[in-house]
Enzyme design. Sequence first.
Site, PDB file in Angstrom:
ATOM      1  N   PRO A   1      -0.755   4.757   4.517  1.00  0.00           N
ATOM      2  CA  PRO A   1      -1.075   3.685   5.600  1.00  0.00           C
ATOM      3  C   PRO A   1      -1.701   4.241   6.836  1.00  0.00           C
ATOM      4  CG  PRO A   1       1.344   3.623   5.441  1.00  0.00           C
ATOM      5  CD  PRO A   1       0.629   4.542   4.358  1.00  0.00           C
TER       6      PRO A   1
ATOM      7  N   ASP B   1     -12.667   6.931   3.071  1.00  0.00           N
ATOM      8  CA  ASP B   1     -12.950   5.627   3.540  1.00  0.00           C
ATOM      9  C   ASP B   1     -12.419   5.647   5.149  1.00  0.00           C
ATOM     10  OD1 ASP B   1     -13.635   4.681   1.387  1.00  0.00           O
ATOM     11  OD2 ASP B   1     -12.057   3.511   0.992  1.00  0.00           O
TER      12      ASP B   1
ATOM     13  N   LYS C   1     -16.723   1.481   5.250  1.00  0.00           N
ATOM     14  CA  LYS C   1     -15.881   0.458   4.729  1.00  0.00           C
ATOM     15  C   LYS C   1     -15.141  -0.642   5.824  1.00  0.00           C
ATOM     16  CE  LYS C   1     -15.858   0.006   0.246  1.00  0.00           C
ATOM     17  NZ  LYS C   1     -14.671  -0.322  -0.363  1.00  0.00           N
TER      18      LYS C   1
ATOM     19  N   GLY D   1      -3.830   3.741   1.807  1.00  0.00           N
ATOM     20  CA  GLY D   1      -2.928   3.203   1.115  1.00  0.00           C
ATOM     21  C   GLY D   1      -2.677   3.656  -0.273  1.00  0.00           C
ATOM     22  N   ASP D   2      -2.607   2.613  -1.192  1.00  0.00           N
ATOM     23  CA  ASP D   2      -2.885   3.090  -2.581  1.00  0.00           C
ATOM     24  C   ASP D   2      -3.975   2.616  -3.203  1.00  0.00           C
ATOM     25  OD1 ASP D   2      -1.028   3.435  -5.189  1.00  0.00           O
ATOM     26  OD2 ASP D   2      -2.250   1.546  -5.581  1.00  0.00           O
TER      27      ASP D   2
ATOM     28  N   THR E   1       1.339   2.318  -0.184  1.00  0.00           N
ATOM     29  CA  THR E   1       0.479   0.991   0.420  1.00  0.00           C
ATOM     30  C   THR E   1       0.874   0.566   1.872  1.00  0.00           C
ATOM     31  OG1 THR E   1      -0.451  -1.107  -0.536  1.00  0.00           O
ATOM     32  CG2 THR E   1       1.861  -0.795  -0.873  1.00  0.00           C
ATOM     33  N   ALA E   2       0.032  -0.022   2.333  1.00  0.00           N
ATOM     34  CA  ALA E   2       0.235  -0.636   3.633  1.00  0.00           C
ATOM     35  C   ALA E   2       1.506  -1.435   3.580  1.00  0.00           C
ATOM     36  CB  ALA E   2      -1.049  -1.482   4.331  1.00  0.00           C
TER      37      ALA E   2
ATOM     38  N   MET F   1      -5.856  -7.578   5.230  1.00  0.00           N
ATOM     39  CA  MET F   1      -6.975  -8.115   5.697  1.00  0.00           C
ATOM     40  C   MET F   1      -7.138  -9.572   6.043  1.00  0.00           C
ATOM     41  SD  MET F   1      -9.508  -6.388   2.584  1.00  0.00           S
ATOM     42  CE  MET F   1      -8.382  -6.472   1.350  1.00  0.00           C
TER      43      MET F   1
ATOM     44  N   GLY G   1       0.080   0.019  11.792  1.00  0.00           N
ATOM     45  CA  GLY G   1       1.458   0.451  11.462  1.00  0.00           C
ATOM     46  C   GLY G   1       1.464   1.788  10.862  1.00  0.00           C
TER      47      GLY G   1
END
Length: 265
Positions: free
Chosen positions: A29, A52, A74, A106-107, A135-136, A187, A216
Amino acid sequence: MDKSIPFAASPPQHGAARPGWVYLVGAGPGDPELLTLRAARLLGEADVVVYDHLVAPAIVDLASPAVERIYCGKRRNDHALPQGEINLLLVRLAAAGKRVVRLKGGDPYLFGRGGEEVETLAGHAVPFEVIPGVTAAAGVAAYAGIPLTHRQYAQACIFVTGHLQDGSMNLDWPGLARPRQTIVVYMGLPGLETLCRELVAHGLPADWPAAIVQHGTTTNQRTITGTLATLPTLAQAAKLRAPTLIIVGEVVKLKDKLGWFEPVS
Ligand code: SAH
């Protein structure tokens, strides 16, 4: 502990990473130290890195300076490369014999279109591996001091995307507006007001705890907490910048007690 018992899948033993392969790698993240060991090793062995905008520069820099770097953008409304072109770019690079590390925030398999990229690779018989990332939801919750589940407050946690389609949010509101469940919205900032309104309309109390966390796990982390009634106004006043993650549920009440991360820029 009996060391002969494998406690983790060991990475496939190829020696140096193979040519003509794509490694779809989760970059976590934000905090570069949340990268997996496998991701760091593959970055060190890459011929080309395709990344990204959410990927921290310090992570891309784990590849040697000579390695080709391709940025795919992105950000919302700024796709440096359309998804179809990214998919085919990966195929072309692998066909040219490159060891490609495709870095995603993230993932790769959570709201990252990783599945679409791998479908294209599989369709073109390009060999690939997928390396999961933090992941976030996991990273941001940990650094914000908000456990996603807790025996007292939430036995379930659901991840959704708040991405607006035609200005509206197409979510299963009755399924979301439930007690003892944490909702994590990726998002979600542009639709925050709609989100809070619909959750209340579908039965959650207006004073139900909710938080939004900007950047974060990084030095720019900021957390705003409130309720479904107050969070949209508080977030707007705070002028938050993407990426942000929304966490809704009673677990948010634990933040004051369990927060530990003090971002210093
Ligand atoms: N594959 C990624 C998610 C990609 S979608 C993952 O597993 O985390 C991008 C969204 O993720 C952002 O809009 C935001 O909602 C969330 N996000 C990613 N990094 C974040 C961060 N450091 N802080 C807050 N939210 C983040």
